[in-house]
Design an enzyme around this catalytic site. Structure first.
Site, PDB file in Angstrom:
ATOM      1  N   ASP A 368      32.833  33.448  48.362  1.00 60.49           N
ATOM      2  CA  ASP A 368      33.078  34.674  47.342  1.00 60.49           C
ATOM      3  C   ASP A 368      31.880  35.378  47.043  1.00 60.49           C
ATOM      4  O   ASP A 368      31.042  35.510  47.792  1.00 60.49           O
ATOM      5  CB  ASP A 368      33.621  33.943  46.061  1.00 60.49           C
ATOM      6  CG  ASP A 368      34.741  34.944  45.596  1.00 60.49           C
ATOM      7  OD1 ASP A 368      34.379  35.894  44.831  1.00 60.49           O
ATOM      8  OD2 ASP A 368      36.043  34.704  45.628  1.00 60.49           O
ATOM      9  N   TRP A 413      34.872  37.053  50.841  1.00 66.63           N
ATOM     10  CA  TRP A 413      35.342  38.105  49.850  1.00 66.63           C
ATOM     11  C   TRP A 413      34.552  39.264  50.094  1.00 66.63           C
ATOM     12  O   TRP A 413      33.329  39.439  50.455  1.00 66.63           O
ATOM     13  CB  TRP A 413      35.065  37.504  48.583  1.00 66.63           C
ATOM     14  CG  TRP A 413      35.141  38.238  47.101  1.00 66.63           C
ATOM     15  CD1 TRP A 413      36.334  38.247  46.314  1.00 66.63           C
ATOM     16  CD2 TRP A 413      34.236  39.387  46.633  1.00 66.63           C
ATOM     17  NE1 TRP A 413      36.163  39.381  45.210  1.00 66.63           N
ATOM     18  CE2 TRP A 413      34.828  39.935  45.549  1.00 66.63           C
ATOM     19  CE3 TRP A 413      32.960  39.637  46.994  1.00 66.63           C
ATOM     20  CZ2 TRP A 413      34.289  40.818  44.756  1.00 66.63           C
ATOM     21  CZ3 TRP A 413      32.581  40.657  46.142  1.00 66.63           C
ATOM     22  CH2 TRP A 413      33.187  41.121  45.199  1.00 66.63           C
ATOM     23  N   LYS A 478      39.318  38.097  51.589  1.00 68.66           N
ATOM     24  CA  LYS A 478      40.030  38.441  50.163  1.00 68.66           C
ATOM     25  C   LYS A 478      39.494  39.755  49.616  1.00 68.66           C
ATOM     26  O   LYS A 478      38.163  40.115  49.564  1.00 68.66           O
ATOM     27  CB  LYS A 478      39.396  37.279  49.191  1.00 68.66           C
ATOM     28  CG  LYS A 478      40.195  37.511  47.710  1.00 68.66           C
ATOM     29  CD  LYS A 478      39.497  36.124  46.922  1.00 68.66           C
ATOM     30  CE  LYS A 478      40.321  36.655  45.639  1.00 68.66           C
ATOM     31  NZ  LYS A 478      39.884  35.205  44.577  1.00 68.66           N
ATOM     32  N   TRP A 479      40.405  40.680  49.558  1.00 67.66           N
ATOM     33  CA  TRP A 479      40.039  42.016  49.269  1.00 67.66           C
ATOM     34  C   TRP A 479      40.560  42.121  47.927  1.00 67.66           C
ATOM     35  O   TRP A 479      41.470  42.267  47.032  1.00 67.66           O
ATOM     36  CB  TRP A 479      41.005  43.016  49.958  1.00 67.66           C
ATOM     37  CG  TRP A 479      40.750  44.495  49.701  1.00 67.66           C
ATOM     38  CD1 TRP A 479      40.934  45.045  48.719  1.00 67.66           C
ATOM     39  CD2 TRP A 479      40.634  45.376  50.864  1.00 67.66           C
ATOM     40  NE1 TRP A 479      40.539  46.550  48.965  1.00 67.66           N
ATOM     41  CE2 TRP A 479      40.265  46.744  50.449  1.00 67.66           C
ATOM     42  CE3 TRP A 479      40.254  45.355  52.227  1.00 67.66           C
ATOM     43  CZ2 TRP A 479      40.127  47.886  50.936  1.00 67.66           C
ATOM     44  CZ3 TRP A 479      39.987  46.480  53.022  1.00 67.66           C
ATOM     45  CH2 TRP A 479      39.945  47.823  52.366  1.00 67.66           C
ATOM     46  N   ASP A 480      39.182  42.629  47.052  1.00 65.31           N
ATOM     47  CA  ASP A 480      39.368  42.445  45.379  1.00 65.31           C
ATOM     48  C   ASP A 480      39.195  44.023  44.913  1.00 65.31           C
ATOM     49  O   ASP A 480      38.790  45.060  45.887  1.00 65.31           O
ATOM     50  CB  ASP A 480      38.168  41.907  44.944  1.00 65.31           C
ATOM     51  CG  ASP A 480      38.725  41.156  43.481  1.00 65.31           C
ATOM     52  OD1 ASP A 480      39.779  41.602  42.929  1.00 65.31           O
ATOM     53  OD2 ASP A 480      37.773  40.132  43.048  1.00 65.31           O
ATOM     54  N   CYS A 526      43.692  41.050  45.890  1.00 62.63           N
ATOM     55  CA  CYS A 526      43.398  40.521  44.604  1.00 62.63           C
ATOM     56  C   CYS A 526      43.079  41.680  43.581  1.00 62.63           C
ATOM     57  O   CYS A 526      42.318  42.773  44.527  1.00 62.63           O
ATOM     58  CB  CYS A 526      42.099  39.339  44.583  1.00 62.63           C
ATOM     59  SG  CYS A 526      41.688  39.056  43.263  1.00 62.63           S
ATOM     60  N   GLY A 529      42.224  39.433  39.602  1.00 65.23           N
ATOM     61  CA  GLY A 529      43.663  38.582  39.644  1.00 65.23           C
ATOM     62  C   GLY A 529      44.849  39.325  40.180  1.00 65.23           C
ATOM     63  O   GLY A 529      44.754  39.751  41.226  1.00 65.23           O
ATOM     64  N   ASP A 548      43.806  35.524  37.823  1.00 65.02           N
ATOM     65  CA  ASP A 548      42.563  35.027  37.608  1.00 65.02           C
ATOM     66  C   ASP A 548      42.552  33.769  36.744  1.00 65.02           C
ATOM     67  O   ASP A 548      41.899  32.653  36.490  1.00 65.02           O
ATOM     68  CB  ASP A 548      41.692  35.896  37.046  1.00 65.02           C
ATOM     69  CG  ASP A 548      41.055  36.475  38.118  1.00 65.02           C
ATOM     70  OD1 ASP A 548      40.868  36.445  39.339  1.00 65.02           O
ATOM     71  OD2 ASP A 548      40.262  37.889  37.654  1.00 65.02           O
TER      72      ASP A 548
END
Length: 731
Positions: A368, A413, A478-480, A526, A529, A548
Site C-alpha cells: 500500500d 497501491w 488498487k486505484w485510490d 477505492c 473506501g 475503510d
C-alpha cells in the site's frame, strides 16, 4: 424479439422475460410514457387522462382544447420550454441566451444487440448468447436544429432496460446544455416509498426509506465523485413492499461523477422518478456539429419485492457491466500492508509479511501507500510515481521476485488522480492541478486533484503508471481517490462548466487504455473506501473497496445496504485487527471472518506477524472455508434474511441459480436477556426438496426450513457466528 413497434398507433413496446415497457408518439408528436410493469400484451394508451386543469399550460399545436397539457401527461424525455413545469431531463439555452426547446418525434430505428456509448462505460451484451436489442428514438427541435437520440437497450433474460441519450447540435448556432439527465419514469398514480443509500466516510450506503409526499425529493453529489454521502442508485416501491412482495422500480447510474436522482409528486398525485448528471457545476456548450452523451441508467422492475429487484441488478452488473478474465474467476485472498505498517516499512518487512501470508494459505501481498518518492507521510510525493529503492532495499523487480518465490502474488497501491503541492510534478506543472487562479486552493488530505480533462496530464500519468507496472510481475492494482473536487477550474478549458464531465471522459479513457494494455491485471477501485462505489467504475474494475471501516459490526450494515444494488462479487471485504482502528470495537475473529466472506474480494488488513497461533489457525480455516464457497459467493443469488438495523441477528444467504447448494450465515448482532432462542429462516431453496446440512450431516425438508428455519444456540453470546451449508439431495 423484445422490441415491438405498432406503426399504425406509433407505439413502442419493450418486453423482457417478466416485464413490459411501453411508450407512444401522441397526436401532437410528443413521446409519451404509457407503462412499465409486469409483462403485459396490448396497448396501455388508456392510462393518461385528459381534462381542463386550470393553471396547466397547453401547447401551441393543441388539437384537443384545454384538456391537453404536457404538465400532466407522462413523458419519456421531458424538457424545459413547452409547458411541463415538473423537473425536466433537458434544459438548453440558445446562442442568444434564451432558455427552452420543443422536442417532437422525428424517427426511430431498431438495432440488434446492445448499444455502446462513446467514451463512457455502459452495459454490454454477448452477441451470441444474449437476445439483446436497441431501440433508438430521435426527437428534434426544428428552431434550434437540436436532436436528442434516446437509446433503450433491452436485456430481456434479466429483466433490465438501459437508457441513455445523445444530444446533437445540427443547427447553425451554439446551444448550451444546462441540464442533462438520462432516464425518467412517469407514474399516473401510486402510493410509494423512495429508498436511497446514504452515509459518510466509513459508513457508506445505509438504506433510507421514506414516503413519497407532494414536492420534490432529491439526492446527488456535487463532490466530483459519486460519493460516500449518496450512492447513484435509487428504488421506488409500493409503500407496503417487502423483500418478497410488492412492486419496485430502480435506477442505477453507470457513472462515477456528479449526479442527481429525484422523485417528484405533483399536485395531481402523479410521480416522476429521474436520474442523470447533476446540473450543478455543469453548463456544456455545443457548437454546430457537436454531441454530448448522457451516461447510462440501468432500470429494472420487480413485481415480487426488493429481493427480485436486487437479483436482476446483480445479474446485470456481474454479467453485463464487469468485464475481463477476473469477472468469472476466483479472486486472490490477499493481505494489504496498510494496517500492518502504514507508511513505515522496508522491503525486508514486506517479504516477512508475505512469508507469513504464504504460511497461512493466502495468495497475494498488496504493498500500500508509502513505496514511492519521499512518501513517508500523506503530505508529499503524490504525482511522483518513482520507486523509492532506498526504502525497499533494492529495485521493485527484486522485491517482487522475492515475494513471488514464496508462492505469493504481488499487488500495488496508487492514487493516480492526485498530486501534492510538495511534489516534483506539481513544482514542474502547477497548472496541471484543478485550482482557481488567485484563490488559495481548498486542500483535502493535503492534496489537489489533477486535471484529467487535459490530454497532456493524462498522458503523463498513464506513462508513469505503465512504467511502474512494467517493472515486474504486478498482478493487482488498487486505484485510490482520497478527496473531493472543490476548485473546478482547468487552465486548458474555455468553458469551465464542462470540466467535471470532461474529467470523467478523461479518467475513463485512461482506465480503458489500462485495461486493454494489461488485460490480466486485477484492478480494485477505492475512494477513501467506498466513495466511488458505482456501476461506472465496475466496468473497469470488477471489485471495489467497500469501506475503510472494516469493523465486523458496522460492515454488517454497510454490506447489507450495498447488496440492494450491487452483487457481492464486487465488494472488497477484509478482516482487520481489533480493537478496530475506526471505532475501537472488538468483534470476534470468527464473526469478522464470516462477515468478510460475504465479499468477492476477501482478504486481511492486519499485521500477520503479531498474531497468536490460535488466531493463525482460525485464519487458515477461514481461508479454506472461503475457497470452498467462493464460487457460490461470486455467482449465487443473495438473500437478505434479516435487517441489521432492527434485528438481533444479522443473517444472509447464498443460493446457486439452480437451487442445488446454499450457504446460510448468521451473526448475533445484539445480545440481551437470557434464554431467548433465535431462528434463521432461509429462502430460495427448491420447494419440496430435501437438503443435507454438510457440517451436521443431517437432512432437512426445504419447505420446513423456509417456514420455520433453524435455531441458533440458546443464549448466544454477542458476535457468536454460525454458517450452515446445504446441498440438495437429488433423487
Amino acid at each position: 424479439m423484445p422490441i415491438r413497434i405498432d406503426d399504425a398507433t406509433r407505439t413502442f413496446t419493450l418486453h423482457t422475460l417478466h416485464t413490459t415497457y411501453q411508450m407512444q408518439v401522441d397526436e401532437v408528436g410528443y413521446l409519451t410514457h404509457l407503462y412499465y410493469g409486469a409483462r403485459s400484451e396490448g396497448q396501455m394508451s388508456y392510462l393518461p387522462t385528459f381534462a381542463d386543469r386550470s393553471g396547466c399550460c397547453t401547447t401551441p399545436h393543441d388539437v384537443t382544447g384545454r384538456t391537453y397539457s404536457l404538465d400532466v401527461l407522462p413523458q419519456e424525455s421531458p424538457f424545459q420550454g413547452n409547458g411541463d413545469l415538473r423537473s425536466p431531463l433537458l434544459v438548453v439555452r440558445d446562442a442568444q441566451g434564451t432558455f427552452g426547446c420543443d422536442l417532437r418525434y422525428a424517427r426511430h430505428e431498431v438495432r440488434c444487440g446492445k448499444y455502446a456509448l462513446a467514451g463512457l462505460p455502459a452495459a454490454y451484451a454477448d452477441a451470441d448468447a444474449d437476445d439483446a436489442q436497441t431501440l433508438s428514438v430521435t426527437l428534434a427541435d426544428e428552431r434550434l436544429g437540436l436532436e436528442v437520440e434516446l437509446l433503450y437497450g433491452v436485456l430481456p433474460a434479466i429483466d433490465v432496460i438501459c437508457r441513455a441519450a445523445v444530444v446533437k447540435n445540427r443547427g447553425e448556432g451554439r446551444v448550451t446544455v444546462e441540464r442533462l439527465q438520462s432516464a425518467c419514469l412517469d407514474f399516473v398514480h401510486g402510493n410509494f416509498d423512495v429508498i436511497t443509500f446514504n452515509g459518510q466516510h466509513c459508513m457508506e450506503r445505509k438504506p433510507s426509506r421514506q414516503r413519497v409526499l407532494p414536492g420534490s425529493f432529491a439526492v446527488g453529489s456535487r463532490r466530483g465523485q459519486s460519493s460516500h454521502q449518496y450512492n447513484p442508485f435509487m428504488i421506488l416501491c409500493d409503500h407496503d413492499a417487502t423483500e418478497t412482495a410488492g412492486r419496485a422500480w430502480s435506477m442505477t447510474f453507470v457513472y462515477s461523477g456528479n449526479f442527481k436522482a429525484e422523485v417528484e409528486q405533483t399536485q395531481y398525485q402523479q410521480i416522476r422518478m429521474q436520474m442523470g448528471l447533476s446540473d450543478e457545476l455543469f453548463s456544456y456548450p455545443l457548437e454546430p456539429g457537436d454531441e454530448l452523451v448522457a451516461p447510462e441508467v440501468i432500470m429494472t422492475y420487480s413485481g415480487a419485492g426488493l429481493e427480485r429487484l436486487s437479483h436482476n441488478l446483480h445479474r446485470c452488473i456481474r454479467r453485463h457491466i464487469c468485464r475481463g478474465p477476473w469477472r468469472d474467476a476466483p479472486r486472490p485472498v490477499l493481505v494489504n500492508s496498510w494496517e500492518a505498517h502504514y507508511f513505515n516499512f522496508t522491503g525486508d518487512e514486506l517479504v516477512r509479511l508475505a512469508a507469513k501470508a504464504a504460511d497461512l494459505g493466502m495468495d497475494m501481498l498488496v504493498m500500500d501507500d508509502g513505496w514511492f518518492g519521499d512518501r513517508n507521510d500523506d503530505f508529499r510525493a503524490l504525482g511522483d510515481w518513482s520507486v523509492n529503492e532506498e526504502k525497499l532495499g533494492g529495485t521493485l523487480a527484486q522485491l517482487i521476485e522475492k515475494i513471488n518465490a514464496l508462492g505469493i502474488k504481488f499487488g500495488i497501491w496508487m492514487e493516480p488522480e492526485m498530486v501534492n503541492e510538495d511534489s516534483d510534478l506539481y513544482r514542474a506543472h502547477p497548472d496541471w492541478a484543478l485550482a482557481v487562479p488567485g484563490k488559495a486552493p481548498a486542500l483535502g488530505r493535503d492534496q489537489l486533484v489533477l486535471d484529467f480533462s487535459r490530454e497532456d496530464v493524462r498522458e503523463n500519468i498513464f506513462a508513469q503508471i505503465c512504467s511502474v507496472l512494467d517493472q515486474g510481475n504486478i498482478e493487482y492494482l488498487k486505484w485510490d481517490f482520497n478527496r473531493s473536487m472543490v476548485d473546478i477550474y482547468s487552465h486548458a478549458a474555455t468553458d469551465q462548466g464542462r470540466v467535471v464531465y470532461d474529467y470523467y471522459l478523461g479518467l475513463y479513457d485512461v482506465l480503458e487504455r489500462l485495461v486493454q494494455r494489461y488485460p490480466n491485471l486485477l484492478i480494485e477501485g477505492c475512494a477513501a473506501g467506498g466513495g466511488r462505489f458505482d456501476a461506472g467504475w465496475l466496468h473497469y474494475a470488477p471489485q471495489f473497496w467497500t469501506s475503510d471501516n472494516t469493523d465486523g459490526h458496522d460492515r454488517m450494515t454497510i454490506q447489507y445496504g450495498t447488496s440492494f444494488g450491487y452483487p457481492c462479487s464486487t465488494m472488497g471485504a477484509h478482516v482487520s485487527a481489533c480493537p478496530n482502528e475506526v471505532n475501537g470495537r472488538t468483534v470476534s475473529l470468527s464473526a469478522r471472518g464470516l462477515v468478510a466472506m460475504a465479499g468477492g474480494g476477501f482478504g486481511y488488513e492486519l499485521d500477520l506477524l503479531e498474531l497468536p497461533e490460535r488466531a493463525c489457525e482460525i485464519i487458515r480455516n477461514q481461508i479454506a472455508q472461503y475457497r470452498s464457497i467462493e464460487q457460490l459467493v461470486r455467482e449465487g443469488l443473495y438473500y437478505r434474511l434479516t435487517d441489521p438495523a432492527t434485528d438481533d441477528i444479522y443473517a444472509w444467504e447464498f443460493v446457486s441459480e439452480d437451487g442445488a447448494e446454499a450457504i446460510v450465515n448468521a451473526v448475533v448482532a445484539r445480545a440481551e436477556g437470557y434464554g431467548e432462542a433465535r431462528y434463521v429462516v432461509p429462502r430460495g431453496l427448491t420447494p419440496d426438496a430435501l437438503y443435507r446440512e454438510v457440517n451436521m450431516d443431517q437432512v432437512f425438508a426445504a419447505n420446513a426450513l423456509m417456514d420455520m428455519g433453524l435455531p441458533l444456540p440458546v443464549s448466544s453470546a454477542l458476535y457468536m457466528s454460525r454458517s450452515f451449508r446445504f446441498v440438495r439431495v437429488d433423487a
